[in-house]
Design a protein around this motif. Structure first.
Motif, PDB file in Angstrom:
ATOM      1  N   LEU A  57      11.617   1.830 -15.956  1.00  0.00           N
ATOM      2  CA  LEU A  57      11.091   1.244 -14.670  1.00  0.00           C
ATOM      3  C   LEU A  57      11.990   1.490 -13.598  1.00  0.00           C
ATOM      4  CD1 LEU A  57       8.327  -0.148 -13.434  1.00  0.00           C
ATOM      5  CD2 LEU A  57       9.745  -2.319 -13.981  1.00  0.00           C
ATOM      6  N   GLU A  58      11.536   2.171 -12.684  1.00  0.00           N
ATOM      7  CA  GLU A  58      12.421   2.533 -11.348  1.00  0.00           C
ATOM      8  C   GLU A  58      11.863   1.947 -10.099  1.00  0.00           C
ATOM      9  OE1 GLU A  58      13.149   6.644 -11.217  1.00  0.00           O
ATOM     10  OE2 GLU A  58      14.768   6.563 -12.673  1.00  0.00           O
ATOM     11  N   GLN A  59      12.569   1.071  -9.265  1.00  0.00           N
ATOM     12  CA  GLN A  59      12.342   0.700  -8.115  1.00  0.00           C
ATOM     13  C   GLN A  59      12.441   1.516  -6.993  1.00  0.00           C
ATOM     14  OE1 GLN A  59      13.673  -3.259  -6.919  1.00  0.00           O
ATOM     15  NE2 GLN A  59      13.198  -2.967  -4.881  1.00  0.00           N
ATOM     16  N   GLY A  60      11.366   1.642  -6.136  1.00  0.00           N
ATOM     17  CA  GLY A  60      11.339   2.800  -5.079  1.00  0.00           C
ATOM     18  C   GLY A  60      11.742   2.055  -3.819  1.00  0.00           C
ATOM     19  N   ASP A  61      11.520   2.772  -2.669  1.00  0.00           N
ATOM     20  CA  ASP A  61      11.769   2.336  -1.431  1.00  0.00           C
ATOM     21  C   ASP A  61      10.391   2.404  -0.598  1.00  0.00           C
ATOM     22  OD1 ASP A  61      12.310   1.658   1.391  1.00  0.00           O
ATOM     23  OD2 ASP A  61      14.424   2.748   1.270  1.00  0.00           O
ATOM     24  N   ILE A  62       9.842   1.361  -0.020  1.00  0.00           N
ATOM     25  CA  ILE A  62       8.594   1.395   0.575  1.00  0.00           C
ATOM     26  C   ILE A  62       8.640   2.288   1.726  1.00  0.00           C
ATOM     27  CG2 ILE A  62       9.004  -0.547   2.173  1.00  0.00           C
ATOM     28  CD1 ILE A  62       5.786   0.522   0.437  1.00  0.00           C
ATOM     29  N   ALA A  63      10.006   2.631   2.312  1.00  0.00           N
ATOM     30  CA  ALA A  63      10.036   3.452   3.629  1.00  0.00           C
ATOM     31  C   ALA A  63       9.584   4.727   3.144  1.00  0.00           C
ATOM     32  CB  ALA A  63      11.530   3.524   4.159  1.00  0.00           C
ATOM     33  N   ASP A  64       9.955   5.280   1.780  1.00  0.00           N
ATOM     34  CA  ASP A  64       9.636   6.632   1.472  1.00  0.00           C
ATOM     35  C   ASP A  64       8.104   6.702   1.272  1.00  0.00           C
ATOM     36  OD1 ASP A  64      12.328   7.368   1.153  1.00  0.00           O
ATOM     37  OD2 ASP A  64      12.669   6.654  -0.696  1.00  0.00           O
ATOM     38  N   VAL A  65       7.546   5.536   0.659  1.00  0.00           N
ATOM     39  CA  VAL A  65       6.123   5.577   0.567  1.00  0.00           C
ATOM     40  C   VAL A  65       5.407   5.795   2.009  1.00  0.00           C
ATOM     41  CG1 VAL A  65       3.889   4.469  -0.400  1.00  0.00           C
ATOM     42  CG2 VAL A  65       6.253   4.445  -1.581  1.00  0.00           C
ATOM     43  N   GLU A  66       5.774   5.138   2.869  1.00  0.00           N
ATOM     44  CA  GLU A  66       5.377   5.271   4.233  1.00  0.00           C
ATOM     45  C   GLU A  66       5.323   6.464   4.880  1.00  0.00           C
ATOM     46  OE1 GLU A  66       5.822   0.475   5.414  1.00  0.00           O
ATOM     47  OE2 GLU A  66       7.436   1.952   6.260  1.00  0.00           O
ATOM     48  N   ALA A  67       6.740   7.176   4.831  1.00  0.00           N
ATOM     49  CA  ALA A  67       6.940   8.502   5.169  1.00  0.00           C
ATOM     50  C   ALA A  67       6.169   9.557   4.612  1.00  0.00           C
ATOM     51  CB  ALA A  67       8.599   8.864   5.029  1.00  0.00           C
ATOM     52  N   ALA A  68       5.483   9.324   3.477  1.00  0.00           N
ATOM     53  CA  ALA A  68       4.875  10.260   2.654  1.00  0.00           C
ATOM     54  C   ALA A  68       3.475  10.590   3.478  1.00  0.00           C
ATOM     55  CB  ALA A  68       4.631  10.097   1.250  1.00  0.00           C
ATOM     56  N   ALA A  93       1.734  -2.728   3.739  1.00  0.00           N
ATOM     57  CA  ALA A  93       2.817  -3.658   4.087  1.00  0.00           C
ATOM     58  C   ALA A  93       3.035  -4.732   3.381  1.00  0.00           C
ATOM     59  CB  ALA A  93       2.016  -3.956   5.609  1.00  0.00           C
ATOM     60  N   GLY A  94       4.535  -4.970   3.381  1.00  0.00           N
ATOM     61  CA  GLY A  94       4.877  -6.244   2.475  1.00  0.00           C
ATOM     62  C   GLY A  94       4.539  -5.736   0.963  1.00  0.00           C
ATOM     63  N   ARG A  95       4.883  -4.401   0.670  1.00  0.00           N
ATOM     64  CA  ARG A  95       4.795  -4.112  -0.811  1.00  0.00           C
ATOM     65  C   ARG A  95       5.971  -3.369  -1.110  1.00  0.00           C
ATOM     66  NH1 ARG A  95      -0.229  -5.315  -3.701  1.00  0.00           N
ATOM     67  NH2 ARG A  95      -1.694  -6.288  -2.110  1.00  0.00           N
ATOM     68  N   THR A  96       6.236  -3.591  -2.639  1.00  0.00           N
ATOM     69  CA  THR A  96       7.190  -2.625  -3.122  1.00  0.00           C
ATOM     70  C   THR A  96       6.834  -1.796  -4.241  1.00  0.00           C
ATOM     71  OG1 THR A  96       8.919  -4.761  -2.807  1.00  0.00           O
ATOM     72  CG2 THR A  96       9.603  -2.970  -4.416  1.00  0.00           C
ATOM     73  N   PRO A  97       7.202  -0.654  -4.241  1.00  0.00           N
ATOM     74  CA  PRO A  97       6.895   0.394  -4.868  1.00  0.00           C
ATOM     75  C   PRO A  97       7.748   0.435  -6.416  1.00  0.00           C
ATOM     76  CG  PRO A  97       8.254   1.659  -3.551  1.00  0.00           C
ATOM     77  CD  PRO A  97       7.989   0.098  -3.159  1.00  0.00           C
ATOM     78  N   GLY A 144      11.842  10.101  -5.021  1.00  0.00           N
ATOM     79  CA  GLY A 144      12.175   9.173  -6.224  1.00  0.00           C
ATOM     80  C   GLY A 144      10.837   8.656  -6.604  1.00  0.00           C
ATOM     81  N   GLY A 145       9.685   9.159  -6.418  1.00  0.00           N
ATOM     82  CA  GLY A 145       8.461   8.612  -6.760  1.00  0.00           C
ATOM     83  C   GLY A 145       7.773   9.494  -8.023  1.00  0.00           C
ATOM     84  N   CYS A 146       6.509   9.406  -8.744  1.00  0.00           N
ATOM     85  CA  CYS A 146       6.222   9.888  -9.721  1.00  0.00           C
ATOM     86  C   CYS A 146       5.982  11.420  -9.440  1.00  0.00           C
ATOM     87  CB  CYS A 146       4.891   9.305 -10.319  1.00  0.00           C
ATOM     88  SG  CYS A 146       5.023   7.745 -11.063  1.00  0.00           S
ATOM     89  N   PHE A 205       3.097   1.728  -9.208  1.00  0.00           N
ATOM     90  CA  PHE A 205       2.669   0.246  -8.811  1.00  0.00           C
ATOM     91  C   PHE A 205       3.056  -0.023  -7.350  1.00  0.00           C
ATOM     92  CE2 PHE A 205       2.669   0.458 -13.318  1.00  0.00           C
ATOM     93  CZ  PHE A 205       1.822  -0.092 -13.737  1.00  0.00           C
ATOM     94  N   LEU A 206       2.317  -0.640  -6.632  1.00  0.00           N
ATOM     95  CA  LEU A 206       2.607  -1.303  -5.325  1.00  0.00           C
ATOM     96  C   LEU A 206       2.443  -2.895  -5.408  1.00  0.00           C
ATOM     97  CD1 LEU A 206       1.224   1.522  -2.926  1.00  0.00           C
ATOM     98  CD2 LEU A 206       3.551   0.675  -3.172  1.00  0.00           C
TER      99      LEU A 206
END
Length: 218
Positions: free
Chosen positions: A98-109, A118-122, A169-171, A192-193
């Motif tokens: 299980l790896e934790q991601g950065d929400i900034a990377d998700v937003e940038a995608a 908003a207010g979520r952790t991947p 760093g995502g799937c 998961f978010l």
């Protein structure tokens, strides 16, 4: 069925001879009766033992009971039956990491609306499936039998993804094949978010025989 022996007296023997024989051999008759009773008791014990063995569950039946267990990340569970369409296969399942991601990377995608994440952790959960016996699966999706919850026990769905979302760093793009035969396997990745300040608790895979395998995620 009773195995008691019965003594049949021949009608041709004179009554006086019969009386003398019974009088002179009274001790032998007692011993014979005792032996017969003992033989009957042993026979009854054997019958009871046989009945108990017949009533006891067969080893094959006991082995068919659904299995369960708790595992750490990286540990393998199974084999467990998985059914899809008309095919049944035995699978081994490994929740690898299980790896934790950065929400900034998700937003940038740019694949999600900003207000929705908003207010979520991947988090990214990697699960390996190996076909170890049974029939070939066509278009099977064993990952659909996986249920993940937060630490408070509430269910959290994974993000539905088609292809590679391009999140650093995502799937990666799904490796899920159209067919899966004995000796083959693949690794699936679920995204998961979850709300900030919460944690993933566990993920559970359920087999076709109601077997359950649980991996703790925190």
């Amino acid at each position: 069925m009773s195995h008691r022996k019965k003594l049949w007296l021949r009608a041709a023997v004179p009554a006086t001879v019969l009386a003398l024989a019974l009088t002179a051999c009274g001790g032998d008759d007692d011993a014979s009766d005792g032996a017969g009773a003992q033989e009957t008791g042993q026979s009854q014990d054997q019958d009871q033992d046989q009945d108990a063995q017949e009533d006891a569950p067969a080893e094959d039946e006991a082995s068919e009971e659904p299995s369960s267990g708790s595992f750490a990340l990286g540990e393998t569970a199974g084999p467990a039956p998985y059914e899809y369409s008309d095919a049944t296969a035995q699978l081994e399942i490994t929740v690898q990491k299980l790896e934790q991601g950065d929400i900034a990377d998700v937003e940038a995608a740019g694949v999600f609306d900003a207000e929705d994440i908003a207010g979520r952790t991947p988090y990214y959960l990697y699960v390996d499936y190996q076909h170890v016996g049974g029939e070939e699966l066509k278009y099977g999706r064993p990952g659909s039998e996986l249920r993940t919850t937060l630490s408070d026990g509430s269910y959290v769905p994974s993000v539905i993804m088609i292809g590679d979302l391009g999140i650093p760093g995502g799937c990666p793009a799904s490796e899920e094949p159209d067919t899966l035969a004995e000796g083959e396997g693949f690794t699936d990745c679920d995204m998961f978010l979850i709300p900030e300040g919460t944690e993933l608790g566990e993920t559970v895979w359920t087999g076709a025989d109601d077997s359950e395998f649980t991996w703790k995620l925190n």
